[in-house]
Design an enzyme around this catalytic site. Structure first.
Site, PDB file in Angstrom:
ATOM      1  N   ARG A  70       7.187 -57.357 -20.827  1.00 12.35           N
ATOM      2  CA  ARG A  70       6.655 -58.555 -20.310  1.00 12.35           C
ATOM      3  C   ARG A  70       7.813 -59.573 -20.538  1.00 12.35           C
ATOM      4  O   ARG A  70       7.952 -60.661 -19.616  1.00 12.35           O
ATOM      5  CB  ARG A  70       5.471 -59.003 -21.305  1.00 12.35           C
ATOM      6  N   ARG A  79      17.857 -61.516 -20.294  1.00 13.98           N
ATOM      7  CA  ARG A  79      18.889 -62.067 -19.383  1.00 13.98           C
ATOM      8  C   ARG A  79      20.052 -62.477 -19.745  1.00 13.98           C
ATOM      9  O   ARG A  79      20.217 -62.995 -20.655  1.00 13.98           O
ATOM     10  CB  ARG A  79      18.240 -63.401 -18.902  1.00 13.98           C
ATOM     11  N   ARG A 113      -7.734 -56.782 -30.174  1.00 11.86           N
ATOM     12  CA  ARG A 113      -6.972 -57.635 -31.167  1.00 11.86           C
ATOM     13  C   ARG A 113      -7.701 -59.065 -30.886  1.00 11.86           C
ATOM     14  O   ARG A 113      -7.868 -59.532 -29.786  1.00 11.86           O
ATOM     15  CB  ARG A 113      -5.512 -57.621 -30.658  1.00 11.86           C
ATOM     16  N   ARG A 161       2.513 -67.587 -34.473  1.00  7.08           N
ATOM     17  CA  ARG A 161       3.101 -68.894 -33.891  1.00  7.08           C
ATOM     18  C   ARG A 161       2.330 -70.089 -34.255  1.00  7.08           C
ATOM     19  O   ARG A 161       1.317 -70.128 -34.824  1.00  7.08           O
ATOM     20  CB  ARG A 161       3.232 -68.684 -32.420  1.00  7.08           C
ATOM     21  N   GLU A 216      -1.661 -69.578 -35.323  1.00 10.48           N
ATOM     22  CA  GLU A 216      -2.425 -68.424 -34.705  1.00 10.48           C
ATOM     23  C   GLU A 216      -2.195 -67.231 -35.694  1.00 10.48           C
ATOM     24  O   GLU A 216      -1.127 -66.752 -35.724  1.00 10.48           O
ATOM     25  CB  GLU A 216      -1.676 -68.169 -33.434  1.00 10.48           C
ATOM     26  N   TYR A 250      -4.093 -55.962 -19.865  1.00 14.71           N
ATOM     27  CA  TYR A 250      -3.658 -56.968 -20.374  1.00 14.71           C
ATOM     28  C   TYR A 250      -3.044 -57.826 -19.241  1.00 14.71           C
ATOM     29  O   TYR A 250      -2.056 -58.008 -18.816  1.00 14.71           O
ATOM     30  CB  TYR A 250      -2.456 -56.550 -21.001  1.00 14.71           C
ATOM     31  N   ASP A 273      -2.436 -61.262 -16.816  1.00 16.73           N
ATOM     32  CA  ASP A 273      -2.221 -62.734 -17.010  1.00 16.73           C
ATOM     33  C   ASP A 273      -3.039 -63.367 -15.970  1.00 16.73           C
ATOM     34  O   ASP A 273      -3.728 -62.514 -15.536  1.00 16.73           O
ATOM     35  CB  ASP A 273      -0.701 -62.791 -16.308  1.00 16.73           C
TER      36      ASP A 273
HETATM   37  N1  UDP Z   1       7.260 -60.234 -28.621  1.00 17.31           N
HETATM   38  C1  UDP Z   1       8.131 -60.268 -29.669  1.00 17.31           C
HETATM   39  N2  UDP Z   1       8.630 -61.493 -30.290  1.00 17.31           N
HETATM   40  C2  UDP Z   1       8.489 -62.811 -29.690  1.00 17.31           C
HETATM   41  C3  UDP Z   1       7.483 -62.694 -28.889  1.00 17.31           C
HETATM   42  C4  UDP Z   1       7.059 -61.593 -28.179  1.00 17.31           C
HETATM   43  O1  UDP Z   1       8.446 -59.183 -30.189  1.00 17.31           O
HETATM   44  O2  UDP Z   1       8.939 -63.649 -30.373  1.00 17.31           O
HETATM   45  C5  UDP Z   1       6.746 -59.240 -28.232  1.00 17.31           C
HETATM   46  C6  UDP Z   1       5.322 -58.792 -28.848  1.00 17.31           C
HETATM   47  O3  UDP Z   1       5.025 -57.504 -28.948  1.00 17.31           O
HETATM   48  C7  UDP Z   1       4.323 -59.492 -28.016  1.00 17.31           C
HETATM   49  C8  UDP Z   1       4.942 -59.099 -26.449  1.00 17.31           C
HETATM   50  O4  UDP Z   1       6.343 -59.397 -26.852  1.00 17.31           O
HETATM   51  O5  UDP Z   1       2.868 -58.522 -28.231  1.00 17.31           O
HETATM   52  C9  UDP Z   1       4.383 -59.852 -25.567  1.00 17.31           C
HETATM   53  O6  UDP Z   1       4.668 -61.285 -25.824  1.00 17.31           O
HETATM   54  P1  UDP Z   1       3.924 -62.326 -24.852  1.00 17.31           P
HETATM   55  O7  UDP Z   1       4.628 -63.744 -25.184  1.00 17.31           O
HETATM   56  O8  UDP Z   1       3.874 -61.951 -23.294  1.00 17.31           O
HETATM   57  O9  UDP Z   1       2.344 -62.348 -25.381  1.00 17.31           O
HETATM   58  P2  UDP Z   1       1.167 -63.264 -25.322  1.00 17.31           P
HETATM   59  O10 UDP Z   1       1.775 -64.657 -24.739  1.00 17.31           O
HETATM   60  O11 UDP Z   1       0.399 -62.640 -24.339  1.00 17.31           O
HETATM   61  O12 UDP Z   1       0.551 -63.646 -26.468  1.00 17.31           O
END
Ligand code: UDP
Length: 375
Positions: A179, A183, A256, A287, A312, A360, A362
């Site tokens: 996801r 870059r 989850r 976060r 969170e 999952y 979006d």
């Molecule tokens: N992830 C990570 N470190 C970060 C942010 C994301 O390892 O700082 C990984 C983690 O496994 C997470 C996945 O990337 O579940 C997808 O992140 P995303 O931000 O897409 O999750 P969401 O916003 O759906 O909670």
């Protein structure tokens, strides 16, 4: 005599989009939600003039002109660009993984230097995989090591992911980490999409716009009297958990969940960014969200004297909690397929969305799917 063409169970984005689409097609709809409000996890609450994303941050992003024009026809979106940061034991890194991150991690300045380091670390992971007879990454850990190498995996992925999912990276599907963009540019935009933003005035405006003029009952649990509610309509759209719909007859799917700790602070700014991820295990939350940064920029931030933050905390889902993320590992996906076979055999019930499809999703794909439905 049925009173409605569609009974729509759940007023999150899928249910609200479906209600809009069906109403446009001349159908008569009733929307039920067991929570006291509409919008599902998009729901916002206004606190001190700030729209608080009560169920976690939502940032709309899409590359589809059709989807972007559509949502903007319901409510104009602002130009918010998601640029989260990561904090690992006080070291700050930019996300997603880009030249800023590589510079912070290794001091490199060019893509060639960054690629050389990643390539070296990738090679180790690749060799290990091949020695075990695998050609493709078999799990999130292998996928992450192949994408960005061990240093970034250790500091920014491994422990964060364990906290988020309550499982080791080696037990999770590879697609989850795909996801995130990788870059070789100095570009902190979390998404690669052409468009992104937040509805001006918050997500309730989007949901209210979609449900405008449609009959809604909140605080009603469809599953407590499925037969009665279903008898009111020709067809039912169910957007809740698929296993719950079928009384968990094959056992429970795993989800989850999240717990939120919200605070109002008497200061205009707390962390100077909407989202900061805490990627080490010693911090129990994943976060901190500072909600005002989704809709206030520059001087607007300072002129609003208070701020609202949310920590969170991920947790395993138990009955009575809100499910947020399907856990798409093999055992759960197999169990889902058993429920899906039951769902497919229903004649007058449709199932859609993150919970009913155990996917999952979006937001934008949901808008696109429902916009293109033939009703
Ligand atoms: N992830 C990570 N470190 C970060 C942010 C994301 O390892 O700082 C990984 C983690 O496994 C997470 C996945 O990337 O579940 C997808 O992140 P995303 O931000 O897409 O999750 P969401 O916003 O759906 O909670």
């Amino acid at each position: 005599m049925t009173k409605y063409d569609y009974l729509i169970v759940g007023s999150g984005l899928y249910g609200a989009m479906f209600a809009w689409k069906a109403t446009q097609a001349g159908k008569h709809c009733l929307v039920l939600d067991r929570r006291p409000h509409t919008g599902g996890n998009l729901y916002c609450e206004n606190v001190e003039g700030i729209n608080v994303h009560k169920y976690g941050p939502h940032i709309f992003h899409t590359s589809s002109n059709e989807v972007w024009d559509f949502v903007n026809s319901i409510v104009p979106f602002n130009g918010y660009i998601n640029m989260p940061q990561a904090n690992f034991h006080g070291e700050i890194y930019n996300l997603p993984f880009n030249m800023h991150t590589f510079h912070q991690m290794w001091g490199v300045q060019t893509a060639v230097e960054a690629q050389a380091i990643i390539e070296q670390q990738r090679a180790e992971a690749m060799e290990k995989m091949h020695s075990e007879g695998a050609d493709e990454p078999r799990n999130l850990e292998e996928q992450a090591l192949l994408l960005v190498g061990r240093d970034i995996y250790e500091k920014l992925i491994n422990e964060y992911t364990q906290k988020q999912w309550g499982r080791f990276c080696s037990e999770l599907p590879a697609f989850i980490i795909r996801r995130l963009p990788v870059r070789f540019e100095y570009n902190n935009n979390y998404f690669n999409d052409k468009y992104q933003g937040i509805p001006i005035g918050g997500y309730n405006r989007l949901i209210d716009g979609l449900l405008d003029g449609i009959e809604i009952r909140c605080g009603v649990d469809f599953l407590s009297d499925k037969a009665y509610w279903s008898s009111l309509a020709e067809k039912v759209l169910f957007t809740g958990c698929l296993d719950e719909y079928f009384d968990y007859c094959f056992g429970k799917l795993e989800y989850r969940s999240l717990r939120f700790e919200q605070q109002t602070l008497h200061q205009p700014n707390y962390q100077n960014n909407a989202i900061i991820n805490y990627t080490s295990m010693d911090v129990p939350y994943t976060r901190i969200i500072e909600h005002k940064h989704f809709e206030m920029f520059g001087p607007q931030v300072e002129s609003c004297p208070k701020t609202v933050i949310t920590k969170e905390y991920p947790s395993e889902w138990r009955e009575g909690m809100e499910p947020f993320y399907p856990i798409n590992d093999k055992p759960n996906n197999q169990l889902y397929l058993k429920y899906k076979a039951l769902a497919d055999a229903q004649t007058n019930v449709l199932f859609g969305g993150r919970l009913a499809e155990y996917k999952y999703y979006d937001m934008a794909p949901i808008v696109e799917i429902v916009l293109n439905m033939q009703l």
